[in-house]
Design a protein around this motif. Structure first.
Motif, PDB file in Angstrom:
ATOM      1  N   LEU A  90       0.857  -1.185   0.000  1.00 29.45           N
ATOM      2  CA  LEU A  90       0.000   0.000   0.000  1.00 29.45           C
ATOM      3  C   LEU A  90       0.890   1.231   0.000  1.00 29.45           C
ATOM      4  CD1 LEU A  90      -2.797   1.341   0.228  1.00 29.45           C
ATOM      5  CD2 LEU A  90      -2.589   1.127   2.721  1.00 29.45           C
ATOM      6  N   LYS A  91       0.743   2.041  -1.030  1.00 35.66           N
ATOM      7  CA  LYS A  91       1.533   3.268  -1.144  1.00 35.66           C
ATOM      8  C   LYS A  91       0.625   4.441  -0.808  1.00 35.66           C
ATOM      9  CE  LYS A  91       4.665   3.584  -4.294  1.00 35.66           C
ATOM     10  NZ  LYS A  91       5.439   3.766  -5.518  1.00 35.66           N
ATOM     11  N   LEU A  92       1.038   5.243   0.175  1.00 34.98           N
ATOM     12  CA  LEU A  92       0.253   6.379   0.652  1.00 34.98           C
ATOM     13  C   LEU A  92       0.805   7.674   0.091  1.00 34.98           C
ATOM     14  CD1 LEU A  92       0.262   5.377   4.427  1.00 34.98           C
ATOM     15  CD2 LEU A  92      -1.555   4.949   2.799  1.00 34.98           C
ATOM     16  N   GLU A  93      -0.096   8.529  -0.346  1.00 31.27           N
ATOM     17  CA  GLU A  93       0.321   9.841  -0.826  1.00 31.27           C
ATOM     18  C   GLU A  93       0.506  10.764   0.377  1.00 31.27           C
ATOM     19  OE1 GLU A  93      -1.468  13.343  -3.632  1.00 31.27           O
ATOM     20  OE2 GLU A  93      -1.900  11.268  -4.177  1.00 31.27           O
ATOM     21  N   ILE A  94       1.613  11.476   0.419  1.00 31.14           N
ATOM     22  CA  ILE A  94       1.876  12.440   1.492  1.00 31.14           C
ATOM     23  C   ILE A  94       1.150  13.728   1.128  1.00 31.14           C
ATOM     24  CG2 ILE A  94       3.627  13.806   2.686  1.00 31.14           C
ATOM     25  CD1 ILE A  94       5.615  11.570   2.003  1.00 31.14           C
ATOM     26  N   GLY A  95       0.267  14.154   2.006  1.00 31.33           N
ATOM     27  CA  GLY A  95      -0.504  15.363   1.750  1.00 31.33           C
ATOM     28  C   GLY A  95       0.349  16.616   1.811  1.00 31.33           C
ATOM     29  N   SER A  96      -0.004  17.573   0.953  1.00 37.25           N
ATOM     30  CA  SER A  96       0.735  18.838   0.944  1.00 37.25           C
ATOM     31  C   SER A  96      -0.197  20.031   0.721  1.00 37.25           C
ATOM     32  CB  SER A  96       1.802  18.810  -0.154  1.00 37.25           C
ATOM     33  OG  SER A  96       1.175  18.671  -1.413  1.00 37.25           O
ATOM     34  N   ASP A  97      -1.505  19.806   0.848  1.00 37.97           N
ATOM     35  CA  ASP A  97      -2.507  20.845   0.592  1.00 37.97           C
ATOM     36  C   ASP A  97      -2.459  21.342  -0.848  1.00 37.97           C
ATOM     37  OD1 ASP A  97      -3.595  20.860   3.176  1.00 37.97           O
ATOM     38  OD2 ASP A  97      -2.048  22.216   3.898  1.00 37.97           O
ATOM     39  N   ALA A  98      -1.875  20.563  -1.736  1.00 46.20           N
ATOM     40  CA  ALA A  98      -1.800  20.927  -3.149  1.00 46.20           C
ATOM     41  C   ALA A  98      -2.605  19.916  -3.957  1.00 46.20           C
ATOM     42  CB  ALA A  98      -0.353  20.936  -3.626  1.00 46.20           C
ATOM     43  N   ASN A 133      -3.751  -7.297   7.418  1.00 44.92           N
ATOM     44  CA  ASN A 133      -2.538  -7.988   6.977  1.00 44.92           C
ATOM     45  C   ASN A 133      -1.321  -7.318   7.622  1.00 44.92           C
ATOM     46  OD1 ASN A 133      -0.384  -9.180   5.728  1.00 44.92           O
ATOM     47  ND2 ASN A 133      -0.983  -8.656   3.652  1.00 44.92           N
ATOM     48  N   PRO A 134      -0.862  -7.831   8.769  1.00 49.05           N
ATOM     49  CA  PRO A 134       0.283  -7.219   9.452  1.00 49.05           C
ATOM     50  C   PRO A 134       1.562  -7.191   8.616  1.00 49.05           C
ATOM     51  CG  PRO A 134      -0.819  -8.812  10.877  1.00 49.05           C
ATOM     52  CD  PRO A 134      -1.414  -8.954   9.510  1.00 49.05           C
ATOM     53  N   ASP A 135       1.663  -8.046   7.599  1.00 48.66           N
ATOM     54  CA  ASP A 135       2.850  -8.082   6.745  1.00 48.66           C
ATOM     55  C   ASP A 135       2.750  -7.128   5.556  1.00 48.66           C
ATOM     56  OD1 ASP A 135       4.081 -10.026   8.340  1.00 48.66           O
ATOM     57  OD2 ASP A 135       3.031 -11.641   7.281  1.00 48.66           O
ATOM     58  N   LEU A 136       1.693  -6.340   5.493  1.00 46.66           N
ATOM     59  CA  LEU A 136       1.501  -5.390   4.404  1.00 46.66           C
ATOM     60  C   LEU A 136       2.663  -4.396   4.367  1.00 46.66           C
ATOM     61  CD1 LEU A 136      -0.611  -4.370   2.251  1.00 46.66           C
ATOM     62  CD2 LEU A 136      -1.427  -2.827   4.042  1.00 46.66           C
ATOM     63  N   THR A 137       3.237  -4.202   3.187  1.00 44.68           N
ATOM     64  CA  THR A 137       4.310  -3.225   3.007  1.00 44.68           C
ATOM     65  C   THR A 137       3.695  -1.854   2.781  1.00 44.68           C
ATOM     66  OG1 THR A 137       5.743  -4.891   2.002  1.00 44.68           O
ATOM     67  CG2 THR A 137       6.288  -2.587   1.569  1.00 44.68           C
ATOM     68  N   LEU A 138       4.150  -0.860   3.541  1.00 48.18           N
ATOM     69  CA  LEU A 138       3.690   0.511   3.377  1.00 48.18           C
ATOM     70  C   LEU A 138       4.823   1.366   2.830  1.00 48.18           C
ATOM     71  CD1 LEU A 138       1.790   1.073   6.754  1.00 48.18           C
ATOM     72  CD2 LEU A 138       0.802   0.545   4.528  1.00 48.18           C
ATOM     73  N   SER A 139       4.493   2.240   1.930  1.00 49.70           N
ATOM     74  CA  SER A 139       5.465   3.212   1.437  1.00 49.70           C
ATOM     75  C   SER A 139       4.723   4.516   1.154  1.00 49.70           C
ATOM     76  CB  SER A 139       6.191   2.695   0.198  1.00 49.70           C
ATOM     77  OG  SER A 139       5.272   2.436  -0.838  1.00 49.70           O
ATOM     78  N   THR A 140       5.473   5.556   0.862  1.00 50.32           N
ATOM     79  CA  THR A 140       4.865   6.865   0.635  1.00 50.32           C
ATOM     80  C   THR A 140       5.363   7.469  -0.668  1.00 50.32           C
ATOM     81  OG1 THR A 140       6.613   7.995   1.880  1.00 50.32           O
ATOM     82  CG2 THR A 140       4.638   7.386   3.100  1.00 50.32           C
ATOM     83  N   LEU A 141       4.602   8.408  -1.172  1.00 50.47           N
ATOM     84  CA  LEU A 141       5.029   9.203  -2.305  1.00 50.47           C
ATOM     85  C   LEU A 141       4.470  10.605  -2.119  1.00 50.47           C
ATOM     86  CD1 LEU A 141       2.883   9.331  -5.307  1.00 50.47           C
ATOM     87  CD2 LEU A 141       2.357   7.405  -3.845  1.00 50.47           C
ATOM     88  N   ARG A 142       5.113  11.575  -2.699  1.00 46.99           N
ATOM     89  CA  ARG A 142       4.588  12.938  -2.607  1.00 46.99           C
ATOM     90  C   ARG A 142       4.394  13.489  -4.004  1.00 46.99           C
ATOM     91  NH1 ARG A 142       8.223  17.234  -3.526  1.00 46.99           N
ATOM     92  NH2 ARG A 142      10.275  16.333  -3.789  1.00 46.99           N
ATOM     93  N   TRP A 143       3.338  14.279  -4.140  1.00 46.44           N
ATOM     94  CA  TRP A 143       3.050  14.916  -5.416  1.00 46.44           C
ATOM     95  C   TRP A 143       3.390  16.391  -5.386  1.00 46.44           C
ATOM     96  CZ3 TRP A 143       2.165  12.446  -9.764  1.00 46.44           C
ATOM     97  CH2 TRP A 143       1.679  11.143  -9.723  1.00 46.44           C
ATOM     98  N   GLY A 144       3.399  16.946  -4.215  1.00 48.07           N
ATOM     99  CA  GLY A 144       3.656  18.373  -4.094  1.00 48.07           C
ATOM    100  C   GLY A 144       4.409  18.665  -2.813  1.00 48.07           C
TER     101      GLY A 144
END
Length: 166
Positions: A90-98, A133-144
């Protein structure tokens, strides 16, 4: 109740379909040739398959409005191992108010002095997915980048605050 479950299954299949299209570059399958021979050569290094996943962005906010039992069913269908889509990443987007890919995600810091982690609804979704799923891989990405960030020191401070989340 049945209508909500059907809508939920539609949403899950929509997210999984988008993920498949993204991962394959929009490729379509020729149903006459559904099987392809894959040769694994361990003597050569190359790309490593790390699992199938999805991104979480503003559309996840809609899932959070579902009744708890329906949302739990959706999470099971998406993330439970050996069940449904069985997503592993699961890749989460990092919020930036943009404005980003599908809307605006609030930032956890709107200024250097403002820190409000409760704005990040994606973290709640990620925590619920990890519960399935405790073994779920988490990562992040930013758009702004938040508008107050003007230097590398500001950027480091912004991400350091984000990395303190557990």
């Amino acid at each position: 109740m049945r209508l909500q479950i059907k809508e939920s299954l539609f949403l899950v299949s929509f997210f999984v379909s988008l993920t498949f299209i993204f991962l394959t570059g929009g490729a379509t399958m020729n149903h006459q040739h559904c099987y392809e021979k894959i040769i694994i050569d361990l003597s050569e290094e190359g790309r490593i398959f790390m699992g199938i996943g999805t991104t979480a962005e503003t559309s996840i906010r809609l899932l959070m409005d579902y009744p708890k039992e329906i949302l739990q069913q959706i999470l099971r269908i998406m993330f439970e191992p050996n069940f449904g889509a069985s997503l592993q990443h699961l890749k989460l987007e990092i919020g930036s108010d943009a404005n980003s890919s599908s809307g605006t995600i609030p930032s956890h810091m709107r200024s250097k002095d403002d820190y409000n982690i409760s704005r990040i609804f994606l973290l709640k979704f990620a925590k619920m997915a990890k519960g399935v799923n405790p073994d779920l891989t988490l990562s992040t990405l930013r758009w702004g980048t938040s508008s107050w960030i003007r230097s590398y020191e500001d950027k480091y401070f912004f991400y350091k605050k984000l990395s303190l989340i557990r």
